[in-house]
Design a protein around this motif. Structure first.
Motif, PDB file in Angstrom:
ATOM      1  N   GLY A  54      35.768  50.719  49.800  1.00 40.86           N
ATOM      2  CA  GLY A  54      37.069  51.025  49.247  1.00 40.86           C
ATOM      3  C   GLY A  54      38.058  49.911  49.055  1.00 40.86           C
ATOM      4  N   GLY A  55      37.692  48.690  49.205  1.00 42.73           N
ATOM      5  CA  GLY A  55      38.620  47.601  48.955  1.00 42.73           C
ATOM      6  C   GLY A  55      38.305  46.441  49.874  1.00 42.73           C
ATOM      7  N   PHE A  56      37.651  45.419  49.333  1.00 42.91           N
ATOM      8  CA  PHE A  56      37.347  44.264  50.170  1.00 42.91           C
ATOM      9  C   PHE A  56      37.996  43.023  49.560  1.00 42.91           C
ATOM     10  CE2 PHE A  56      34.130  43.078  47.142  1.00 42.91           C
ATOM     11  CZ  PHE A  56      33.783  41.764  47.408  1.00 42.91           C
ATOM     12  N   HIS A  57      38.128  42.007  50.380  1.00 43.17           N
ATOM     13  CA  HIS A  57      38.834  40.792  49.993  1.00 43.17           C
ATOM     14  C   HIS A  57      37.872  39.884  49.223  1.00 43.17           C
ATOM     15  CE1 HIS A  57      40.918  42.469  53.504  1.00 43.17           C
ATOM     16  NE2 HIS A  57      42.020  41.925  53.011  1.00 43.17           N
ATOM     17  N   GLU A  58      37.929  39.989  47.905  1.00 46.21           N
ATOM     18  CA  GLU A  58      37.013  39.235  47.044  1.00 46.21           C
ATOM     19  C   GLU A  58      37.662  37.922  46.609  1.00 46.21           C
ATOM     20  OE1 GLU A  58      35.022  39.323  42.582  1.00 46.21           O
ATOM     21  OE2 GLU A  58      36.400  40.917  43.194  1.00 46.21           O
ATOM     22  N   GLN A  59      36.952  36.834  46.791  1.00 46.92           N
ATOM     23  CA  GLN A  59      37.447  35.552  46.316  1.00 46.92           C
ATOM     24  C   GLN A  59      37.711  35.627  44.816  1.00 46.92           C
ATOM     25  OE1 GLN A  59      34.449  32.727  47.409  1.00 46.92           O
ATOM     26  NE2 GLN A  59      35.008  32.702  49.580  1.00 46.92           N
ATOM     27  N   GLY A  60      38.900  35.177  44.416  1.00 47.58           N
ATOM     28  CA  GLY A  60      39.274  35.220  43.009  1.00 47.58           C
ATOM     29  C   GLY A  60      38.649  34.096  42.209  1.00 47.58           C
ATOM     30  N   PRO A  61      38.897  34.082  40.897  1.00 46.76           N
ATOM     31  CA  PRO A  61      38.390  32.983  40.067  1.00 46.76           C
ATOM     32  C   PRO A  61      39.072  31.674  40.451  1.00 46.76           C
ATOM     33  CG  PRO A  61      39.950  34.336  38.843  1.00 46.76           C
ATOM     34  CD  PRO A  61      39.710  35.048  40.146  1.00 46.76           C
ATOM     35  N   ASP A  62      38.431  30.579  40.170  1.00 44.64           N
ATOM     36  CA  ASP A  62      38.972  29.252  40.516  1.00 44.64           C
ATOM     37  C   ASP A  62      39.290  29.155  42.007  1.00 44.64           C
ATOM     38  OD1 ASP A  62      38.890  28.481  37.786  1.00 44.64           O
ATOM     39  OD2 ASP A  62      40.814  29.462  37.449  1.00 44.64           O
ATOM     40  N   TRP A  63      38.380  29.717  42.825  1.00 46.41           N
ATOM     41  CA  TRP A  63      38.622  29.773  44.272  1.00 46.41           C
ATOM     42  C   TRP A  63      38.825  28.392  44.882  1.00 46.41           C
ATOM     43  CZ3 TRP A  63      40.183  33.055  47.729  1.00 46.41           C
ATOM     44  CH2 TRP A  63      39.952  32.814  49.097  1.00 46.41           C
ATOM     45  N   ASP A  64      38.087  27.413  44.408  1.00 43.88           N
ATOM     46  CA  ASP A  64      38.211  26.073  44.973  1.00 43.88           C
ATOM     47  C   ASP A  64      39.568  25.437  44.658  1.00 43.88           C
ATOM     48  OD1 ASP A  64      35.690  26.205  46.050  1.00 43.88           O
ATOM     49  OD2 ASP A  64      34.720  25.321  44.290  1.00 43.88           O
ATOM     50  N   THR A  86      47.276  38.030  46.363  1.00 47.71           N
ATOM     51  CA  THR A  86      46.337  38.877  45.625  1.00 47.71           C
ATOM     52  C   THR A  86      46.651  38.868  44.139  1.00 47.71           C
ATOM     53  OG1 THR A  86      46.106  40.311  47.561  1.00 47.71           O
ATOM     54  CG2 THR A  86      45.355  41.207  45.460  1.00 47.71           C
ATOM     55  N   ILE A  87      45.606  38.811  43.321  1.00 43.66           N
ATOM     56  CA  ILE A  87      45.731  38.859  41.870  1.00 43.66           C
ATOM     57  C   ILE A  87      45.626  40.316  41.427  1.00 43.66           C
ATOM     58  CG2 ILE A  87      44.752  38.052  39.690  1.00 43.66           C
ATOM     59  CD1 ILE A  87      43.250  35.914  41.425  1.00 43.66           C
ATOM     60  N   PRO A  88      46.563  40.812  40.604  1.00 49.60           N
ATOM     61  CA  PRO A  88      46.431  42.192  40.129  1.00 49.60           C
ATOM     62  C   PRO A  88      45.233  42.342  39.200  1.00 49.60           C
ATOM     63  CG  PRO A  88      48.243  41.094  39.015  1.00 49.60           C
ATOM     64  CD  PRO A  88      47.776  40.161  40.093  1.00 49.60           C
ATOM     65  N   GLY A  89      44.514  43.435  39.353  1.00 45.28           N
ATOM     66  CA  GLY A  89      43.384  43.698  38.474  1.00 45.28           C
ATOM     67  C   GLY A  89      43.828  43.855  37.030  1.00 45.28           C
ATOM     68  N   PRO A  90      42.950  43.565  36.069  1.00 37.93           N
ATOM     69  CA  PRO A  90      43.353  43.544  34.664  1.00 37.93           C
ATOM     70  C   PRO A  90      43.277  44.880  33.950  1.00 37.93           C
ATOM     71  CG  PRO A  90      41.113  42.733  34.867  1.00 37.93           C
ATOM     72  CD  PRO A  90      41.593  43.010  36.266  1.00 37.93           C
ATOM     73  N   ARG A  91      42.608  45.889  34.557  1.00 36.84           N
ATOM     74  CA  ARG A  91      42.382  47.120  33.795  1.00 36.84           C
ATOM     75  C   ARG A  91      42.045  48.293  34.708  1.00 36.84           C
ATOM     76  NH1 ARG A  91      37.850  44.014  33.461  1.00 36.84           N
ATOM     77  NH2 ARG A  91      38.764  42.897  31.706  1.00 36.84           N
ATOM     78  N   ILE A  92      42.218  49.506  34.173  1.00 34.97           N
ATOM     79  CA  ILE A  92      41.667  50.725  34.772  1.00 34.97           C
ATOM     80  C   ILE A  92      40.235  50.850  34.268  1.00 34.97           C
ATOM     81  CG2 ILE A  92      41.902  53.224  34.977  1.00 34.97           C
ATOM     82  CD1 ILE A  92      44.861  52.874  34.218  1.00 34.97           C
TER      83      ILE A  92
END
Length: 302
Positions: free
Chosen positions: A87-97, A141-147
């Motif tokens: 139900g919601g895990f902490h996923e590394q975002g793009p450009d993580w480095d 946290t980055i907001p998701g782009p879509r439903i």
């Protein structure tokens, strides 16, 4: 994949900490309990992976979709023979480095351990209630782009959402219009907001969308800074609470009955009665001779 007209689900309640191995052991045991009871699908709450005492620790513990954490749950789904809602895990975002920011990501795994659906939380919890609760999710946290479109599963078509999304009926109605039969709100509601709004919001989303609502929750004390409300809940399309947990880790089970859902929608056909030609624009009338205090709103797209 066959879709059952009736299917049992198990919905879990956790007290996650920053000990990822301990959290995994707790989740593994609850998933196995749900499978042993005959559940076709097991739901885990937001932050099932960890709840950390600081942003620095949270970022250090974040992983990618290809990381060890997701791999462990893919194996658990295969071994248990059930679908999993993570139900919601902490996923590394793009450009993580370069930029250390995450997505709050809800995954669906099928019983072969494959990723069947993915949603990144769109509404971020930036709230400051003086003297009670203060959190700013957008700081890390980055907001998701879509439903995302509903996912076809053995228990019905599932619409994915996370926690604070619950306060925005637009996402529930959009998912229902796209065919969702079950809405998910895995959460880590605070004590203050949970006591005031948790059950009313869940029942409202079920009633207005005529969907089952499944809300796995975090509970109790996670660290010196975070407490969660608990009260994991399943609500039917008529707004009745079918099952819930109180305080403390555990699980509850409920039956999803798609024939009953069809009956509710047939007897009160809200989808056919909605006036989509009206929503989004309010006609403001002014007394004769008076001038509007602001320029007229532009026409909204239907």
């Amino acid at each position: 994949m066959s879709m059952a007209r009736k299917a049992l689900i198990a919905v879990c309640q956790l007290s996650s900490t920053d000990d990822k191995d301990h959290n995994l052991r707790e989740c593994r045991e609850l998933v196995r309990q749900g499978a042993a009871r005959g559940a076709r699908m097991v739901f885990l709450p937001e932050a099932f992976d960890h709840i950390s005492p600081s942003t620095e620790v949270m970022l250090r513990l974040a992983e990618s979709l290809e990381g060890e954490l997701v791999g462990s749950y893919r194996q658990l789904a295969r071994e248990s023979g059930v679908w999993l809602s993570l139900g919601g895990f902490h996923e590394q975002g793009p450009d993580w480095d370069r930029e250390r920011r995450i997505y709050n990501t809800h995954l669906l795994l099928n019983d072969s351990g494959e990723i069947a659906g993915l949603y990144r939380k769109t509404h971020l919890f930036d709230v400051d209630i003086q003297g009670q609760v203060s959190l700013k999710e957008s700081s890390s946290t980055i907001p998701g782009p879509r439903i995302e479109p509903p996912v076809t599963t053995p228990i019905g078509k599932i619409g994915l959402a996370i926690c604070y999304d619950l306060r925005f009926p637009e996402i529930s109605l959009a998912l229902a219009s796209a065919g969702a039969e079950i809405l998910t709100f895995p959460s880590a509601f605070t004590l203050t907001t949970g006591m005031a709004h948790w059950e009313p919001l869940l029942r409202s989303r079920a009633i207005e969308s005529q969907c089952y609502v499944v809300a796995a929750a975090q509970t109790g004390r996670h660290n010196d800074r975070r407490w969660s409300f608990g009260h994991t809940m399943v609500v039917d399309p008529w707004g009745c609470v079918l099952a819930q947990c109180g305080q403390g880790p555990g699980l509850c089970c409920a039956e999803i009955d798609l024939d009953y859902l069809r009956q509710v929608r047939r007897q009160m056909p809200l989808a056919q009665h909605r006036r989509h030609d009206l929503y989004g624009t309010v006609c403001i009338r002014h007394p004769p001779g008076s001038a509007p205090s602001h320029p007229p709103l532009p026409d909204a797209p239907l």
